[in-house]
Design an enzyme around this catalytic site. Structure first.
Site, PDB file in Angstrom:
ATOM      1  N   LYS A 292       0.844  -1.202   0.000  1.00  0.00           N
ATOM      2  CA  LYS A 292       0.000   0.000   0.000  1.00  0.00           C
ATOM      3  C   LYS A 292       0.875   1.246   0.000  1.00  0.00           C
ATOM      4  O   LYS A 292       1.996   1.212   0.500  1.00  0.00           O
ATOM      5  CB  LYS A 292      -0.856   0.028   1.278  1.00  0.00           C
ATOM      6  CG  LYS A 292      -2.020  -0.937   1.285  1.00  0.00           C
ATOM      7  CD  LYS A 292      -2.851  -0.752   2.538  1.00  0.00           C
ATOM      8  CE  LYS A 292      -4.008  -1.735   2.584  1.00  0.00           C
ATOM      9  NZ  LYS A 292      -5.026  -1.519   1.540  1.00  0.00           N
ATOM     10  N   ARG A 366     -10.389 -11.424   2.070  1.00  0.00           N
ATOM     11  CA  ARG A 366     -11.258 -12.487   1.541  1.00  0.00           C
ATOM     12  C   ARG A 366     -10.575 -13.856   1.648  1.00  0.00           C
ATOM     13  O   ARG A 366     -11.257 -14.877   1.712  1.00  0.00           O
ATOM     14  CB  ARG A 366     -11.657 -12.151   0.094  1.00  0.00           C
ATOM     15  CG  ARG A 366     -10.507 -12.049  -0.854  1.00  0.00           C
ATOM     16  CD  ARG A 366     -10.879 -11.320  -2.137  1.00  0.00           C
ATOM     17  NE  ARG A 366     -10.919  -9.860  -1.963  1.00  0.00           N
ATOM     18  CZ  ARG A 366     -11.287  -9.015  -2.924  1.00  0.00           C
ATOM     19  NH1 ARG A 366     -11.653  -9.461  -4.101  1.00  0.00           N
ATOM     20  NH2 ARG A 366     -11.287  -7.706  -2.686  1.00  0.00           N
TER      21      ARG A 366
HETATM   22  N1  BES Z   1      -8.172  -3.640   4.219  1.00  0.00           N
HETATM   23  C1  BES Z   1      -8.336  -3.301   2.852  1.00  0.00           C
HETATM   24  C2  BES Z   1      -9.656  -2.579   2.570  1.00  0.00           C
HETATM   25  C3  BES Z   1      -9.811  -1.194   3.122  1.00  0.00           C
HETATM   26  C4  BES Z   1      -9.500  -0.095   2.354  1.00  0.00           C
HETATM   27  C5  BES Z   1     -10.322  -0.985   4.385  1.00  0.00           C
HETATM   28  C6  BES Z   1      -9.678   1.173   2.850  1.00  0.00           C
HETATM   29  C7  BES Z   1     -10.490   0.284   4.888  1.00  0.00           C
HETATM   30  C8  BES Z   1     -10.178   1.368   4.108  1.00  0.00           C
HETATM   31  C9  BES Z   1      -8.314  -4.558   1.986  1.00  0.00           C
HETATM   32  O1  BES Z   1      -7.533  -5.589   2.447  1.00  0.00           O
HETATM   33  C10 BES Z   1      -7.781  -4.129   0.668  1.00  0.00           C
HETATM   34  O2  BES Z   1      -6.670  -3.684   0.603  1.00  0.00           O
HETATM   35  N2  BES Z   1      -8.602  -4.259  -0.381  1.00  0.00           N
HETATM   36  C11 BES Z   1      -8.216  -3.859  -1.685  1.00  0.00           C
HETATM   37  C12 BES Z   1      -8.745  -4.886  -2.655  1.00  0.00           C
HETATM   38  C13 BES Z   1      -8.247  -4.700  -4.065  1.00  0.00           C
HETATM   39  C14 BES Z   1      -6.792  -5.020  -4.141  1.00  0.00           C
HETATM   40  C15 BES Z   1      -9.058  -5.610  -4.971  1.00  0.00           C
HETATM   41  C16 BES Z   1      -8.842  -2.493  -2.002  1.00  0.00           C
HETATM   42  O3  BES Z   1     -10.000  -2.266  -1.633  1.00  0.00           O
HETATM   43  O4  BES Z   1      -8.168  -1.661  -2.571  1.00  0.00           O
HETATM   44 ZN    ZN Z   2      -5.490  -5.439   1.904  1.00  0.00          ZN
END
Ligand code: BES
Ligand code: ZN
Ligand code: ZN
Length: 513
Positions: A292, A366
């Protein structure tokens, strides 16, 4: 660090005397907007402050609007309360339990501003609702506990002017109107909901170097011993034996061992299918190899909010002991980066058997939930299974911070949860879980890929989860936009909200009759 912090819970008792008679530092009463006449309690308090309320209303200084800024405060001496606070509650036809929680929150915040630690809260009877007085007292107790919560355990205690402001620690509750009976029970239920949500908040606020997967397991173990819940904790060896390749693939890049916490409340008949609550307990999400960006990454300590809410809900269930079987399951891991970390393109095998091509290691929630859902479905054969997870950024784009996304395989269950959301003040709103989106998850090399591309990100994430629920009626709450952040209600502070602890509890309460 203790799990329960009962010492931080406000001591709430029913008031034994009228609003104008209890000798407290502060009495607070709600006033609706645009009402012609005053209630008996409002009138008695108005008289106590020499008609100050009537004057403030006549001059338009206090209108009773639903706003943190619309209040009238009077100071007095003599017997009875030392300060009288009238708090705006908005239009009477809009009054619901959330109105009462907000009233409690505003009263507690005013008490804090005045540095008083005790208050008498007088709640409106919610005449439009069944058991309106009971529900009002319950919401009042809940609101007081929630508002008084402050996460201070990592601040060095100061002295003198640097000493932190004292918190409200004692409250009296009464009803403006006919209270009926059952005040003690209403306080007991509201306090359990508040205590449960506050446990979830403590765990959310604790940073990633404190609230590790093994920390969550220790907290759950202490709680289970205290409240008489059954507990099983799976570590890496047990996960290996279960074939949980998805959960283990997320934990592979971390030095902290994963845990899966399984808590059981046996309140129903033996052998009766339980209700299952499953929560994502990702204690820090760096994204893994699909790292990230640094900005705001500190908030990814909140990626265990779903797991925290399940632990919070199990705490309240342990306190209230409803006549239904409930199982709470929290798969917990970090998502970090080292030489063993899962790489984009790797194919893993889930506990249930399906293989997954990991396109993006940041879509890890997931994966850990896939193994937790199939484990829960197979081991407990639940009557219904609800999971909650900070799963997708797309959810925040769709619904902002006002509602969780709600997706499920069972229309009745979805409707039950939506209703529980409305009543608990932790709202959720449906998105479609149509097969038409399923092709976005097709992989050329495995049974599924773990991401479905940019469009409909919350829906494809839920569709991914639905592959692992077995034949159990199931629903999913995406809480990425609602679990934490800037406060949206006067009983919250910046940080973790404990969402959706109250929603889950309200649902269990409706299911237990
Ligand atoms: N923990 C994150 C989702 C999230 C994002 C929670 C912002 C709270 C605030 C999750 O694990 C994630 O990173 N999801 C990705 C999925 C994508 C790679 C398909 C996302 O939402 O960007
Ligand atoms: Zn994530
Ligand atoms: Zn995550």
């Amino acid at each position: 660090m203790s799990y329960v912090r009962t010492e931080d819970l406000v001591e709430i008792t029913p008031a034994s005397a009228g609003a104008s008679e209890e000798p407290v530092a502060l009495v607070a009463i709600g006033v609706f907007q645009d009402t012609e006449t005053l209630t008996a309690s409002q009138e008695a308090l108005d008289e106590l402050v020499g008609g100050g309320l009537t004057r403030a209303r006549d001059r338009g200084d206090f209108r009773g609007r639903d706003s943190d800024d619309d209040f009238a405060l009077f100071h007095r001496d003599g017997d009875g309360p030392q300060r009288v606070l009238f708090v705006g509650m908005g239009k009477v036809e809009k009054a619901d339990r959330e109105t009462v929680r907000k009233l409690a929150g505003r009263a507690v915040r005013r008490a804090e501003a005045l540095s008083v630690t005790e208050l008498h809260l007088v709640v409106p009877a919610l005449v439009g609702e069944e058991d309106g007085a009971f529900e009002a007292v319950r919401a009042g107790a809940e609101g007081i506990h929630l508002a008084a919560f402050d996460f201070r355990e990592l601040k060095t205690p100061g002295e003198g002017d640097d000493a932190p402001k004292p918190l409200v620690d004692r409250a009296l509750l009464s009803v403006d109107g006919d209270a009926g009976s059952g005040l003690d029970e209403a306080i007991r239920v509201g306090s359990a909901f508040g205590a449960g949500e506050n446990l979830a908040r403590v765990l959310q606020f604790r940073p990633g170097n404190v609230a590790t997967p093994s920390h969550l397991a220790e907290v759950a173990e202490a709680m289970a011993a205290d409240l008489g819940l059954e507990i099983t904790v799976l570590g890496p060896d047990e996960m290996e034996a279960e074939g949980m390749g998805a959960l283990l693939s997320v934990a592979a890049g971390s030095d902290e061992e994963p845990r899966m916490i399984v808590l059981e409340h046996r309140g129903g008949d033996e052998g009766e299918a339980p209700l299952a609550l499953v929560g994502k307990g990702l204690t820090f999400d760096t994204g893994g190899i699909s790292l990230k960006p640094p900005k705001g990454m500190e908030d990814m300590k909140f990626d265990m909010s779903g797991g925290a809410a399940v632990l919070g809900a199990m705490k309240a269930i342990g306190m209230l002991r409803p006549g239904v079987n409930v199982v709470g399951v929290v798969p917990s891991s970090e998502n970090m980066v080292n030489g063993k970390a899962t790489k984009p393109g790797d194919v893993i095998r889930t506990r249930q058997g399906k293989t997954v091509e990991v396109i993006n290691t940041d879509a890890e929630g997931r994966l850990i939930l896939a193994d937790a859902l199939s484990y829960t479905a197979d081991h407990f054969k639940p009557a219904a299974m609800v999971d909650c997870a900070t799963l997708t950024g797309a959810c925040v784009i769709a619904l902002g911070h006002q509602a969780a996304a709600l997706l499920g395989s069972d229309d009745d269950l979805v409707e039950e949860l939506r209703g529980a959301g409305d009543r608990s003040g932790e709202r959720c709103w449906p998105l479609p879980l149509w097969d038409a989106y399923r092709s976005q998850l097709e992989s050329p090399v495995a049974d599924l890929k773990n991401v479905g591309g940019r469009p409909a990100g919350s829906i494809t994430a839920a569709l991914f989860l639905s592959e692992f629920k077995g034949d159990v009626p199931w629903a999913h709450l995406d809480i990425a936009g609602t679990a934490y952040g800037e406060p949206r209600a006067p009983y919250q502070r910046k940080g973790g909200f404990g969402f959706p602890t109250r929603l889950l509890l309200e649902w269990v309460r409706t299911r237990s009759g």
